[in-house]
Design a protein around this motif. Structure first.
Motif, short mmCIF file in Angstrom:
data_model
loop_
_atom_site.label_atom_id
_atom_site.label_comp_id
_atom_site.label_asym_id
_atom_site.label_seq_id
_atom_site.Cartn_x
_atom_site.Cartn_y
_atom_site.Cartn_z
N THR A 196 5.26 -91.31 -5.31
CA THR A 196 4.82 -90.87 -3.99
C THR A 196 5.69 -89.73 -3.47
N ALA A 197 7.00 -89.90 -3.55
CA ALA A 197 7.91 -88.85 -3.07
C ALA A 197 7.71 -87.57 -3.87
N LEU A 198 7.57 -87.69 -5.18
CA LEU A 198 7.39 -86.50 -6.00
C LEU A 198 6.06 -85.82 -5.73
N ALA B 40 -4.34 -76.59 -4.63
CA ALA B 40 -3.67 -77.49 -3.68
C ALA B 40 -3.85 -78.97 -4.01
N GLN B 41 -4.19 -79.28 -5.26
CA GLN B 41 -4.37 -80.66 -5.69
C GLN B 41 -3.45 -80.96 -6.88
N LEU B 42 -2.87 -82.16 -6.89
CA LEU B 42 -2.07 -82.57 -8.04
C LEU B 42 -2.97 -82.80 -9.25
N VAL B 43 -2.60 -82.20 -10.36
CA VAL B 43 -3.39 -82.34 -11.57
C VAL B 43 -3.18 -83.72 -12.18
N ASP C 123 -4.44 -89.50 -9.01
CA ASP C 123 -5.36 -90.04 -8.01
C ASP C 123 -4.56 -90.34 -6.75
N LEU C 124 -4.48 -89.35 -5.86
CA LEU C 124 -3.58 -89.46 -4.71
C LEU C 124 -3.97 -90.60 -3.75
N PRO C 125 -5.24 -90.78 -3.40
CA PRO C 125 -5.59 -91.92 -2.52
C PRO C 125 -5.17 -93.26 -3.10
N ALA C 126 -5.37 -93.44 -4.41
CA ALA C 126 -4.98 -94.70 -5.05
C ALA C 126 -3.47 -94.88 -5.02
N LEU C 127 -2.72 -93.77 -5.23
CA LEU C 127 -1.27 -93.85 -5.19
C LEU C 127 -0.78 -94.23 -3.80
#
Length: 471
Positions: A120-122, A443-446, A449-453
């Motif tokens: 999350t922090a990264l 602007a998205q992490l490759v 799955d950000l919502p799941a994280l």
């Protein structure tokens, strides 16, 4: 996957932060695997590539509307604290009281908590422009190991500097942490050696370098400080890191216990030199600044944390002018409540312009470009890596960030787009490349799955707070 040859072109401004401080309009950059192959204007690189078919890029990205910078370097963090944001900081607690309250919460930390908080922090750091991150994990309850953090960081693709923190002097022996969170010193040293031999890579372009990091003068013994330095220096390029001179309470503690101030104490245990960097250094004193410059010791400035805990204003201008290596860090997510690296660059710039005892406010004291240098080449120097990261130069690591400046937040800032990036509301990374690999795109992490994280992280956080009786 690392691109063979990634061609970034038509950047509004490409800020190299090289020795000449070049800022290239309509800038372009071609990578060759993990390194930068060529830098110049788009017209220059188009012609250079066309002259030799073997230079043809495997992928091209148009950066119109973007400012491009070297990847930002975060020199100090406690990523596990992402699980406990806003506890104590909202109430206005100072450092020692804040720590005492949170130690009982952190005692419930688990390996799963370490892993999810690291990711999350990264995620937040990567999306705000960081490409290199140093972290300080110093408590290991319930089977937690530094390996849990390292595994998670590797999966995020960041250039990582984990430090094996430690606490060995508990309350019963006059220290600050509870006895339940301290470790035996023989185990700390053995585990430190294990981690260095398992994970440390001292070679150029290394994606992981270890450091040893006894937490602070009020949580470890003099002997552990000395032995940690000896152990680190028995290997190549293993750093030494600790908190120092963060608050006036710490200064009083050191004088009462050791008969000397924090920096004099550090010197007495062998903790000065080009392999050492201190977090905070809010109260170094003029003699301390001179000592750090003379010994090539480094400092990580953490402006938001120092403000939110009312620790004071670190004299960064004076340290830089004296020749001290100074970088930038967001500090722990519970003493900042954010992991926005570009936002921290802006805070550093603003804070140095504010007056403090002995210094009048001065808007010219710290420029936008100096703040960018602090977070890039300054951070690289602080971590002992100015040879391969921190600036955009041919042969150095392909750690590159592009920020969009063509939207609402930067409207009207086209006269100096680089300054606007740092003085306007902090932007997020639109593109981030680490070691030649694209990790943030559009602007998205490759591959994340950000919502799941976030959902997983919040569930673990709530469990931790419930266990401590705070939720």
């Amino acid at each position: 996957m690392t691109e063979k040859r990634l061609y970034l072109r038509h950047a509004d401004v490409l800020a190299t932060v090289d020795p000449q401080g070049r800022e290239i309009a309509d800038g372009a950059l071609l990578t060759d695997g993990p390194r930068i192959l060529k830098i110049g204007t788009t017209a220059e690189l188009d012609a250079w590539i066309a002259a030799d078919p073997t230079r043809a890029p495997t992928r091209t990205i148009d950066l119109r509307g973007c400012v491009v910078t070297p990847g930002l370097v975060n020199c100090h963090h406690h990523m596990y604290q992402s699980l406990t944001r806003a506890i104590g900081t909202g109430r206005g607690l100072k450092l020692f009281d804040w720590l005492k309250m949170l130690y009982r919460v952190w005692a419930g930390l688990t390996p799963d908590g370490v892993r999810v908080s690291t990711r999350t922090a990264l995620a937040e750091l990567l999306l705000s422009g960081a490409t290199t991150v140093a972290d300080h994990l110093y408590l290991f309850p319930n089977g937690c190991r530094l390996d849990d953090e390292i595994d998670a960081a590797i999966g995020m693709g960041v250039r990582f500097h984990p430090t094996r923190g430690s606490m060995s002097v508990g309350e019963s022996a006059g220290g600050l942490p509870p006895d339940t969170l301290v470790e035996r010193e023989d185990f700390i040293l053995a585990d430190s050696q294990r981690l260095i031999e398992r994970w440390h890579d001292p070679e150029p372009l290394s994606m992981l370098r270890m450091g040893l990091a006894p937490c602070s003068p009020f949580s470890v013994s003099t002997d552990l400080m000395r032995q940690s330095a000896v152990l680190a220096r028995s290997y190549r390029r293993v750093g030494l890191h600790t908190h120092l001179a963060e608050t006036l309470d710490e200064d009083r503690y050191c004088r009462e216990l050791f008969g000397m101030g924090p920096l004099a104490y550090a010197e007495s245990v062998g903790w000065l030199g080009p392999d050492v960097w201190f977090a905070h250094m809010v109260h170094p004193g003029a003699d301390g600044i001179a000592k750090m410059a003379h010994t090539c010791s480094g400092v990580c400035h953490c402006p938001s944390s120092n403000m939110i805990l009312a620790s004071g204003i670190a004299p960064v201008r004076e340290m830089i002018d004296a020749g001290v290596r100074v970088g930038l860090g967001v500090d722990g997510s519970a003493s900042n409540d954010g992991n926005h690296m570009l936002g921290e660059v802006r805070q550093a710039m603003l804070l140095q312009r504010v007056g403090w005892p002995g210094f009048e406010s001065d808007a010219s004291r710290f420029s936008a470009r100096e703040a960018l240098k602090l977070a890039t080449l300054g951070g690289a120097r602080t971590l002992g890596r100015a040879d391969d990261i921190g600036s955009l130069e041919e042969g150095k690591a392909a750690d590159i960030v592009a920020f969009r400046v063509d939207g609402l937040a930067h409207a009207g800032g086209q006269g100096d787009a680089l300054a606007a990036l740092l003085t306007c509301a902090p932007a997020g990374a639109w593109l981030s490349v680490i070691n030649g690999r694209v990790v943030v795109e559009d602007a998205q992490l490759v591959g994340v799955d950000l919502p799941a994280l976030v959902h997983e992280h919040n569930a673990v956080s709530r469990q931790l707070l419930v266990k401590a009786g705070l939720a």
